[in-house]
Design an enzyme around this catalytic site. Structure first.
Site, mmCIF file in Angstrom:
data_model
loop_
_atom_site.group_PDB
_atom_site.id
_atom_site.type_symbol
_atom_site.label_atom_id
_atom_site.label_comp_id
_atom_site.label_asym_id
_atom_site.label_seq_id
_atom_site.Cartn_x
_atom_site.Cartn_y
_atom_site.Cartn_z
ATOM 1 C CB ALA A 237 -0.933 -0.015 1.207
ATOM 2 C CG HIS A 238 -1.202 4.986 0.495
ATOM 3 N ND1 HIS A 238 -2.182 5.930 0.279
ATOM 4 C CD2 HIS A 238 -1.575 4.318 1.605
ATOM 5 C CE1 HIS A 238 -3.079 5.834 1.218
ATOM 6 N NE2 HIS A 238 -2.755 4.879 2.033
#
Lengths: 335, 335, 335
Positions: A237-238
């Protein structure tokens, strides 16, 4: 590709017992190997095949040397020897340099003359493709992205705008690097999207598996350090940061802003909750969920081994009974 | 893009403390922000950066106002304020309208003049592409599919025949919408495939993550209602219905014919068994498996937090001992 | 496509109660069906719709015959009857044979005249595409790969070099078959890649789901036997062998060198650790982790059903208390 056993022994760091002028051209499994093949024995379960192997030479530990009917390449870690031998005898077969006439190269993209770009791939303006880079067919390299020297992309890889990829990386088919992170804010009963204005940076010698996804950061970059190896169908994920030489098996999910140390190993199906920090040299076993930061090296687990269904149901029922009982009811008698 | 703090305060719904004529042009993290940036403080852990921030203004809750050394935009939900500010200052950068000459548009496809279609994308006969739709490169839009106004597709997105996508949706790279559901019937020792003749319908303002898969229905349609947000590598099986404004994190798997309510949140790695109904406003925490319908709003869990391996093994052993014991043996003494 | 009920009854193996000359042209759900549709009743929960169905005929078990207000096709397994009827009335709609002018066919690829290859697909030298094969757009068929007769590939499918696919297979969009296995050897603090020189062999009648990944073998081939059905987002690692007619639901991860028997069923989210053997006719329930070989047919489980969060937390706390106690401390008092 063929090498003498003397050359091979030197390349892999093994001690040769046998004729150094004999040549081998391929690696093969003990039970299938034939003349001209080199094999290896690491796992004791395959020992039975040693006596009957058709290999010209076998890489093995000293403990198996006496049983070896053919030339032996002795070293402590035979599996590492096999890896080195395979790398020597089966080198990557590079694509012919050049840009396929059916690739779309936008004006302002810079592509090294020794690079190759496959058919139906798009390289947008401002993108930089380094020396000896290989880009498979149907890939997308967004604007201002860069792919450094000797990196290989399989078919259908997506590298979104501004993403940077280091040297000697391997990105398997279908991987998506730099799609938007899952950034949402609740506005009464609905969600509003938060623009993801960070990027993704991959170091050198990184491998990314097929159909794996690595999201761009919300404000800062998502960072994959040198030597990280990631298997298929992994979600990063980010704003995650993954430390050097960490290895991540398939089907792992890493939530936003997680920081993972160096030389960690995450087994298949592991999940890591958001904003955690994982120390260096941490091993997480299969299908475990990590919900707190891990500050010390070591092995961590949270997965249950399957059992035959009736037994498993008894376990479930037993725990549910236990959970319904007030803690002190049982505890006072024993603690 | 630059706005005055007065404009920004009004746009995000905050109370401004500071010079309303000062301008900002970007959002940035507190510890990295510089002149011309607006930042935010939501999480108490970042409070230490407030004093030293280089930002021109900070969005924050009233409780942090006294400590703020620069202009302050005060609102209850600073994260929402950040989301709104980021949306204003970092708007989506639209593609130039038009059909790439290397796209394949079949006769009978209808494409609005303000839409864009990237290189090496295919739009089949009968498909309809609305105003301001952006279709990345290497996409596939099957026959009779429709993509409504202002929706954006990343690179390599597959929209199978007959699928309908609403307005302002975002489909990240590699997503596959409308592949066949996994419909099989056992015919003695083998499986026969059941044709999947339903479709998929996405409402407005839906986001679908990279490499996520949403299968077409067996007889009826799979339905994703307005405002649903789905992260990467999520599987949505045939005939699922997901209610408005539900958010689904990465690596979730939803089995066939599941009906999920409105405003639910499924954390990463959750699995939902087939044919269940989940009420509105249900939260399922990470890596939980839902095996029964959920009829009431609330939070549901079934995942285990990883522990250091020896401790975890003791837990596993303890439960197995408990499961082997007849229930009444323990129960009578305590209950 | 329309058939008489007499023809349909014979095709599906049902006993007709009603007018054999009446025709039907589609399958539909009981509650939605209209004139000219055939429906089915298998699940007792849908019995209420039988009385009011608008279908022209219903496939059902004998126990529902008396309640059926329209023509009935009676057979023991109505779901199988539905599958057969749907297959007859909704046959696959084949692509027009031929190679799209925008496909890239390298010299030395062999493509049968009745095959179709979509736009922007690449077929490399030495690849063989059989009769009536359909290859969607944006696919990649690597050098020396082969796809046998009547197999269909969706959009954006990657078949890497040397992979062989049998007859009548269906490969959904985005699947990647033959990417490198995750083969690494540790060399002090870093990983070295082991060339993956095996291939992948798929038998006949195999279905592979969207964005599923099946890795090529390290030395030998990864093998998927006849009739295996695999759902979306499944990971099959290198050197796995999956026996005939096994079905694998979405989000499953199968580690390297696992051997799975015939007619097994793995439910969604299951994980199987490396080098295990699973016997024939094994069922593994949802989200279970298999850590030991399974030598007997049967059902195996290891997943926890989610509960309302406070109850679940009590279970977790109870187990942790139990795990902290020495085993004999509890045992002596009770056993």
């Amino acid at each position: 590709m063929a090498v003498t056993l003397a050359e091979l022994a030197e390349h892999i760091g093994a001690e040769l017992h046998g004729d150094g002028t004999c040549t081998v051209g391929a690696v093969a499994a003990l039970e299938r190997a034939g003349h001209g093949d080199v094999s290896f024995l690491q796992n004791r379960a395959f020992r039975k095949f040693l006596k009957v192997t058709g290999a010209s030479a076998v890489i093995l530990g000293e403990e198996f040397l006496r049983e070896c009917p053919v030339a032996a390449l002795v070293m402590e870690d035979a599996y590492l020897g096999y890896a080195r031998a395979a790398g020597l005898l089966h080198p990557h077969n590079p694509r012919v340099p050049g840009i396929d006439p059916a690739a779309r190269i936008e004006a302002g993209a810079m592509i090294a003359s020794s690079a190759s770009v496959g058919a139906f791939s798009v390289v947008e303006a401002g993108a930089r493709i380094g020396e000896e880079v290989e880009i498979g067919p149907n890939c997308f390299i967004g604007r201002d992205a860069s792919v450094d020297a000797c990196t290989c992309l399989g078919a259908g890889v997506t590298i979104c705008h501004g993403v940077t990829i280091g040297r000697r990386c391997i990105i398997q088919a279908g991987a998506v690097i730099g799609a938007d992170g899952f950034g949402l804010a609740r506005d009464r009963d609905r969600w509003i999207k938060i623009p993801q204005i960070g990027g993704v940076r991959l170091g050198d010698d990184v491998e990314i598996g097929a159909n794996t996804t690595i999201d761009r950061g919300a404000l800062e970059d998502t960072i994959i350090e040198n030597g990280v190896k990631i298997d298929n169908l992994v979600q990063v994920a980010h704003n995650v940061r993954i430390g050097e030489h960490t290895a991540i098996a398939a089907c792992v999910g890493i939530s936003g802003s997680v920081v993972i140390g160096k030389r960690c190993m995450l087994a298949g199906g592991v999940g890591i909750a958001g904003h955690l920090e994982i120390a260096d040299d941490v091993v997480v076993t299969g299908m475990s969920m990590v919900t707190k930061s891990i500050t010390e090296a070591g092995t961590y687990s949270g997965g249950w081994a399957a059992q035959v269904a009736p037994q498993w149901r008894r376990n479930v029922a037993a725990l549910r009974r236990l959970g319904r009982r007030p803690p002190q009811g049982n505890g006072t008698a024993h603690e």
